[in-house]
Design an enzyme around this catalytic site. Structure first.
Site, PDB file in Angstrom:
ATOM      1  N   PHE A  52       0.782  -1.236  -0.025  1.00 42.27           N
ATOM      2  CA  PHE A  52      -0.008  -0.096  -0.115  1.00 42.27           C
ATOM      3  C   PHE A  52       0.921   1.358  -0.110  1.00 42.27           C
ATOM      4  CE2 PHE A  52      -3.446  -2.975   1.667  1.00 42.27           C
ATOM      5  CZ  PHE A  52      -4.337  -2.796   0.757  1.00 42.27           C
ATOM      6  N   SER A  53       0.542   2.103   0.892  1.00 46.10           N
ATOM      7  CA  SER A  53       1.119   3.437   0.786  1.00 46.10           C
ATOM      8  C   SER A  53       2.514   3.485   1.340  1.00 46.10           C
ATOM      9  CB  SER A  53       0.534   4.492   1.403  1.00 46.10           C
ATOM     10  OG  SER A  53      -0.788   4.908   0.726  1.00 46.10           O
ATOM     11  N   CYS A  54       3.128   2.407   2.000  1.00 47.15           N
ATOM     12  CA  CYS A  54       4.559   2.302   2.098  1.00 47.15           C
ATOM     13  C   CYS A  54       5.616   2.286   1.154  1.00 47.15           C
ATOM     14  CB  CYS A  54       4.840   1.176   3.014  1.00 47.15           C
ATOM     15  SG  CYS A  54       4.185   1.123   4.751  1.00 47.15           S
TER      16      CYS A  54
ATOM     17  N   LYS B 113       5.130   4.746  -1.060  1.00 49.91           N
ATOM     18  CA  LYS B 113       5.448   6.228  -1.425  1.00 49.91           C
ATOM     19  C   LYS B 113       6.888   6.902  -1.191  1.00 49.91           C
ATOM     20  CE  LYS B 113       0.803   8.402  -1.160  1.00 49.91           C
ATOM     21  NZ  LYS B 113      -0.058   7.104  -0.958  1.00 49.91           N
TER      22      LYS B 113
END
Length: 377
Positions: free
Chosen positions: A65-67, A69
């Site tokens: 997921f957003s890890c 970014k």
């Protein structure tokens, strides 16, 4: 391991907490990796890869997921070290078509993009997952989108647009797609052998753990706080092979806790680990310094502090400990994952395949962060 949890000391105490989370059914499987002073001091895995899955190992790949970014953001930091761009460059200097349709976008800078101040927290593209694998469509959507607020006016978490903005900047400046740039300049040099942005074609889909969305215990969070996402719907969407294969630099990282902890350990050590320099120390210091603080994030609805591609610690709403140090930097992944570092000290990654609502996820990862600091700080 000690015969009794009451006899445990040091790393064994953290392992007991790790096992307790599994025993309580917070997720089906998980990994935990910790570095202290540049050395791996804990690397464990437990549970299964899904409801009917095999045993989880430290090398089991997970959807991050957003890890993802920070991995994409560090590509821009690397280009800054090469003097190919600067943080206060207008995006249009490198991507002229970006301001198409809304002249105000000419004022958006690279710094705004990295710190969620660009004014494009939503673009409409978020609602079209069938197009996420089409990079040209993503770029066109970013170009066509109108600003929600003026550049630099406030901060609102850019859940997906962050990745497409960063990724296209990387491509425009370097001539290389962001997934390839990350592999060449971040993952391979640091020995992050099981990490990628998007699942590579030569890796089988069944090598990625199955995400499971869990129902909330109780609706105890403030209405409007956090992403308005069904855990079951999110798990189902990101379990799709087409989504996992897509290069979505804000959401489709594939990797392990071991690799993520190495990444944060490198940054905690000023950009160098095991003789490999990823970034200059000065760049790390600027990239991880708080750029903006808002009492109510325009997307998340809670107080937020942002660095350049990272979240900052120090509030009860982050995921880096019950009350993490202000200088802590890191990132969470939708209700399931977190990675962080304290500069000059501990780095931790806790990766699970169980997607939970934000309050429950916060309780889970903050408890683990507190335990890690108690033992290794």
């Amino acid at each position: 391991m000690s015969a009794s949890p009451f006899d445990a000391s040091g790393p064994e105490r953290v392992r007991h907490l790790f096992d307790a989370h599994l025993d309580a059914g917070l997720h089906h499987g998980a990994q935990l990796a910790v570095f202290a002073d540049g050395e791996c001091v804990l690397d464990v895995a437990g549970g299964v890869t899904g409801p009917e899955g095999a045993e989880t190992t430290p090398r089991q790949r997970h959807l991050l997921f957003s890890c993802t970014k920070p991995y994409a953001g560090v590509c821009l930091h690397h280009l800054r070290d090469q003097r190919a761009l600067d943080y206060d460059d207008p995006v249009v200097d490198h991507w002229p078509e970006f301001a198409r349709g809304d002249d105000r976008k000419a004022d958006v800078t690279v710094r705004h993009v990295l710190s969620h101040q660009a004014g494009l927290p939503t673009t409409g593209f978020e609602e079209r997952p069938e197009e996420w694998s089409d990079w040209d469509a993503a770029v066109a959507a970013m170009e066509d989108a109108d600003l929600v607020f003026e550049p630099g006016e406030t901060a609102a978490y850019h859940s997906l647009s962050y990745g497409f903005l960063v990724g296209e900047l990387v491509r425009r400046v370097s001539g290389t797609p962001v997934d390839e740039y990350a592999r060449e300049h971040v993952f391979d040099p640091l020995g992050m052998d099981d990490t990628s942005i998007g699942l590579p074609d030569d890796v089988a889909g069944d090598e990625v753990a199955t995400l499971v969305g869990f129902e909330p215990y109780d609706a105890c969070r403030e209405a409007g706080a956090g992403l308005d996402t069904s855990t079951k719907d999110a798990a189902a969407l990101f379990n799709r092979a087409s989504i996992q294969r897509a290069v979505v630099p804000a959401a489709t990282g594939i990797g392990t806790a071991r690799d993520m902890a190495r990444f944060y350990a490198c940054l905690a050590n000023g950009g160098e680990l095991d003789g490999v320099r990823l970034l200059e120390a000065e760049t790390v210091a600027e990239a991880t310094a708080c750029q903006v603080e808002v009492e109510r994030d325009g997307t998340m609805g809670v107080p937020s502090r942002y660095a350049l591609g990272f979240g900052c610690g120090g509030t009860p709403w982050d995921k880096y400990g019950s009350l993490s140090p202000l200088e802590t930097f890191g990132h969470g992944g939708l209700g399931s994952i977190v990675g962080w570092a304290d500069p000059g000290g501990v780095a931790m990654a806790y990766v699970t395949n169980g997607v939970r609502h934000e309050y429950e996820h916060g309780a889970r990862v903050n408890t683990m962060a507190d335990a890690v600091r108690t033992v290794f700080d």
